[in-house]
Motif scaffolding. Structure first.
Motif, PDB file in Angstrom:
ATOM      1  N   SER A 152       0.853  -0.995   0.031  1.00 14.01           N
ATOM      2  CA  SER A 152      -0.082  -0.005   0.005  1.00 14.01           C
ATOM      3  C   SER A 152       0.999   1.334   0.050  1.00 14.01           C
ATOM      4  N   GLU A 153       2.045   1.216   0.738  1.00 12.66           N
ATOM      5  CA  GLU A 153       2.764   2.411   0.679  1.00 12.66           C
ATOM      6  C   GLU A 153       3.328   2.838  -0.948  1.00 12.66           C
ATOM      7  N   GLN A 154       3.242   1.869  -1.752  1.00  7.29           N
ATOM      8  CA  GLN A 154       3.750   2.228  -3.295  1.00  7.29           C
ATOM      9  C   GLN A 154       2.451   2.652  -3.920  1.00  7.29           C
ATOM     10  N   ARG A 155       1.320   2.935  -3.231  1.00  4.99           N
ATOM     11  CA  ARG A 155      -0.006   3.069  -4.223  1.00  4.99           C
ATOM     12  C   ARG A 155       0.261   4.572  -4.768  1.00  4.99           C
ATOM     13  N   VAL A 156       0.451   5.629  -3.958  1.00  8.03           N
ATOM     14  CA  VAL A 156       0.607   6.823  -4.347  1.00  8.03           C
ATOM     15  C   VAL A 156       1.401   6.984  -5.571  1.00  8.03           C
ATOM     16  N   PRO A 157       2.858   6.623  -5.626  1.00  9.77           N
ATOM     17  CA  PRO A 157       3.745   6.585  -6.762  1.00  9.77           C
ATOM     18  C   PRO A 157       3.163   5.778  -8.066  1.00  9.77           C
ATOM     19  N   ASN A 158       2.668   4.610  -7.772  1.00  9.58           N
ATOM     20  CA  ASN A 158       2.083   3.906  -8.833  1.00  9.58           C
ATOM     21  C   ASN A 158       0.836   4.648  -9.520  1.00  9.58           C
ATOM     22  N   PHE A 159       0.004   5.217  -8.734  1.00  7.55           N
ATOM     23  CA  PHE A 159      -1.137   5.836  -9.292  1.00  7.55           C
ATOM     24  C   PHE A 159      -0.565   6.937 -10.024  1.00  7.55           C
ATOM     25  N   TYR A 160       0.348   7.872  -9.635  1.00  5.03           N
ATOM     26  CA  TYR A 160       0.707   8.846 -10.375  1.00  5.03           C
ATOM     27  C   TYR A 160       1.321   8.280 -11.556  1.00  5.03           C
ATOM     28  N   ARG A 161       2.092   7.344 -11.778  1.00 12.20           N
ATOM     29  CA  ARG A 161       2.918   6.760 -12.760  1.00 12.20           C
ATOM     30  C   ARG A 161       1.561   6.204 -13.730  1.00 12.20           C
ATOM     31  N   CYS A 162       0.717   5.713 -13.469  1.00 14.40           N
ATOM     32  CA  CYS A 162      -0.271   5.418 -14.229  1.00 14.40           C
ATOM     33  C   CYS A 162      -1.209   6.628 -14.850  1.00 14.40           C
ATOM     34  N   TRP A 163      -1.365   7.454 -14.158  1.00 14.27           N
ATOM     35  CA  TRP A 163      -2.196   8.594 -14.433  1.00 14.27           C
ATOM     36  C   TRP A 163      -1.394   9.333 -15.491  1.00 14.27           C
ATOM     37  N   THR A 164      -0.061   9.596 -15.291  1.00 11.04           N
ATOM     38  CA  THR A 164       0.687  10.491 -16.291  1.00 11.04           C
ATOM     39  C   THR A 164       0.968   9.776 -17.338  1.00 11.04           C
ATOM     40  N   ARG A 165       1.058   8.525 -17.514  1.00  6.44           N
ATOM     41  CA  ARG A 165       1.328   7.758 -18.650  1.00  6.44           C
ATOM     42  C   ARG A 165      -0.031   7.644 -19.609  1.00  6.44           C
ATOM     43  N   LYS A 166      -1.242   7.801 -18.633  1.00  8.97           N
ATOM     44  CA  LYS A 166      -2.530   7.588 -19.399  1.00  8.97           C
ATOM     45  C   LYS A 166      -2.618   8.996 -20.255  1.00  8.97           C
ATOM     46  N   GLU A 167      -2.710  10.059 -19.340  1.00 14.31           N
ATOM     47  CA  GLU A 167      -2.630  11.438 -19.848  1.00 14.31           C
ATOM     48  C   GLU A 167      -1.825  11.755 -20.900  1.00 14.31           C
ATOM     49  N   ALA A 168      -0.521  11.337 -20.904  1.00 13.03           N
ATOM     50  CA  ALA A 168       0.398  11.728 -22.023  1.00 13.03           C
ATOM     51  C   ALA A 168      -0.113  11.157 -23.257  1.00 13.03           C
ATOM     52  N   TYR A 169      -0.625   9.907 -23.104  1.00 11.26           N
ATOM     53  CA  TYR A 169      -1.022   8.922 -24.316  1.00 11.26           C
ATOM     54  C   TYR A 169      -2.197   9.887 -24.836  1.00 11.26           C
ATOM     55  N   LEU A 170      -3.216  10.440 -24.249  1.00 12.93           N
ATOM     56  CA  LEU A 170      -4.197  10.925 -24.657  1.00 12.93           C
ATOM     57  C   LEU A 170      -3.968  12.280 -25.296  1.00 12.93           C
ATOM     58  N   LYS A 171      -2.852  12.809 -24.667  1.00 11.50           N
ATOM     59  CA  LYS A 171      -2.174  14.046 -25.398  1.00 11.50           C
ATOM     60  C   LYS A 171      -1.627  13.906 -26.627  1.00 11.50           C
ATOM     61  N   ALA A 172      -0.974  12.903 -26.590  1.00 11.49           N
ATOM     62  CA  ALA A 172      -0.287  12.718 -27.663  1.00 11.49           C
ATOM     63  C   ALA A 172      -1.296  12.320 -29.122  1.00 11.49           C
ATOM     64  N   LYS A 173      -2.293  11.662 -28.594  1.00 12.21           N
ATOM     65  CA  LYS A 173      -3.392  11.649 -29.826  1.00 12.21           C
ATOM     66  C   LYS A 173      -4.245  12.902 -29.941  1.00 12.21           C
ATOM     67  N   GLY A 174      -4.411  13.682 -28.943  1.00 14.97           N
ATOM     68  CA  GLY A 174      -4.814  15.011 -28.974  1.00 14.97           C
ATOM     69  C   GLY A 174      -6.404  15.058 -28.594  1.00 14.97           C
ATOM     70  N   THR A 175      -6.621  13.833 -28.163  1.00 14.81           N
ATOM     71  CA  THR A 175      -8.212  13.828 -27.845  1.00 14.81           C
ATOM     72  C   THR A 175      -8.208  14.343 -26.176  1.00 14.81           C
ATOM     73  N   GLY A 176      -7.286  14.101 -25.568  1.00 16.13           N
ATOM     74  CA  GLY A 176      -7.401  14.430 -24.181  1.00 16.13           C
ATOM     75  C   GLY A 176      -8.338  13.653 -23.564  1.00 16.13           C
ATOM     76  N   LEU A 177      -8.879  14.335 -22.358  1.00 14.53           N
ATOM     77  CA  LEU A 177      -9.867  13.443 -21.520  1.00 14.53           C
ATOM     78  C   LEU A 177     -11.198  13.341 -22.135  1.00 14.53           C
ATOM     79  N   THR A 178     -11.388  13.628 -23.344  1.00 14.27           N
ATOM     80  CA  THR A 178     -12.447  13.595 -24.188  1.00 14.27           C
ATOM     81  C   THR A 178     -12.651  11.832 -24.436  1.00 14.27           C
ATOM     82  N   THR A 179     -11.383  10.965 -24.331  1.00 11.09           N
ATOM     83  CA  THR A 179     -11.444   9.718 -24.430  1.00 11.09           C
ATOM     84  C   THR A 179     -11.314   8.966 -22.986  1.00 11.09           C
TER      85      THR A 179
END
Ligand SMILES: CC(C)(COP(=O)(O)OP(=O)(O)OC[C@H]1O[C@@H](n2cnc3c(N)ncnc32)[C@H](O)[C@@H]1OP(=O)(O)O)[C@@H](O)C(=O)NCCC(=O)NCCS
Length: 228
Positions: A152-179
């Motif tokens: 559980s102590e790794q949850r916060v860094p893992n969450f942010y790693r997941c979030w930033t990778r997902k958002e970077a992908y949607l920004k590369a595609k250009g759709t942002g959080l509409t996807t």
């Protein structure tokens, strides 16, 4: 506020700026903005958001001016259907692609020749209900792995790693959080190489995209996604 290069994959430049602009730095950067950008800046009601937009756009123009060997103020920017800025006017066919992210006092820029790029940076916030956010927005398998496959102590860094990778992908595609964030999966555990795992998005192949960690100051997490 000097952009400093941070390690990046071949063919891509990553620039990082950290700090708060002085009034004179801000007014210099403001001088580089287009009329539209100045109007957009004036429309911000919150002073911090206005200052951040001015600094972000001014720095972007400085970085693009170097890449294009031209006057930063002369660069024309246009926006895609979902707001992703790209080069317009005489530079529209230059092949230069870029993306921008900011959080707290950090501004991050990716510039590439011919590869769609997306970046995200987040300042880690204490006390975020990361489990609830993951369960609500991430793919079910990501939420399950976040909760079950690491202490559980790794949850916060893992969450942010997941979030930033997902958002970077949607920004590369250009759709942002509409996807929707649950339509695709990324790796995020510390021992997994950064990668896209799976997608339900029509016409998308996870192998078309490369995912990278970005070295940012303590307290922040950042990711870059680039089309192969
Ligand atoms: C793209 C998006 C995820 C950015 O989220 P954020 O966490 O607030 O901001 P970030 O710091 O990560 O990125 C901001 C930068 O992303 C860029 N950007 C904006 N829209 C973008 C998009 N659709 N795709 C990629 N990059 C985008 C801009 O350069 C912006 O910087 P600016 O404020 O200087 O113009 C979010 O704005 C979004 O989902 N937008 C699309 C949906 C939408 O709201 N569209 C309305 C406009 S048509």
């Amino acid at each position: 506020m000097q952009p400093r290069a941070v390690p990046a994959p071949p063919g891509i430049e990553l620039w990082l700026v950290e700090g708060i602009a002085t009034e004179s730095e801000r007014s210099l950067l403001q001088g580089l903005l287009s009329e539209d950008e100045r109007a957009r800046a004036s429309a911000f009601k919150v002073e911090d958001a206005r200052a951040s937009f001015i600094v972000s756009r001014g720095l972007l123009r400085t970085i693009l001016g170097d890449a294009l060997a031209c006057d930063p103020a002369s660069i024309r920017l246009q926006e895609g259907e979902h707001g992703k800025p790209s080069l317009g006017g005489m530079h529209a066919q230059s092949g230069i692609e870029f993306n921008v992210a900011h959080s707290g006092d950090v501004f991050l820029y990716a510039v590439s020749r011919g590869r769609a790029v997306g970046v995200d940076v987040e300042r880690k916030k204490e006390g975020m209900a990361v489990e609830a956010i993951a369960q609500r927005y991430f793919a079910p398998e990501e939420a399950r792995r976040l909760l079950e496959q690491a202490p559980s102590e790794q949850r916060v860094p893992n969450f942010y790693r997941c979030w930033t990778r997902k958002e970077a992908y949607l920004k590369a595609k250009g759709t942002g959080l509409t996807t929707k964030l649950d339509e695709f999966e990324v790796t995020f555990l510390p021992d997994e190489p950064p990668a896209m795992l799976r997608t339900e998005i029509v016409g998308e192949d996870p192998h078309d995209w490369q995912v990278f960690d970005v070295a940012v100051p303590e307290g922040y997490v950042a990711a870059l996604v680039a089309r192969r």
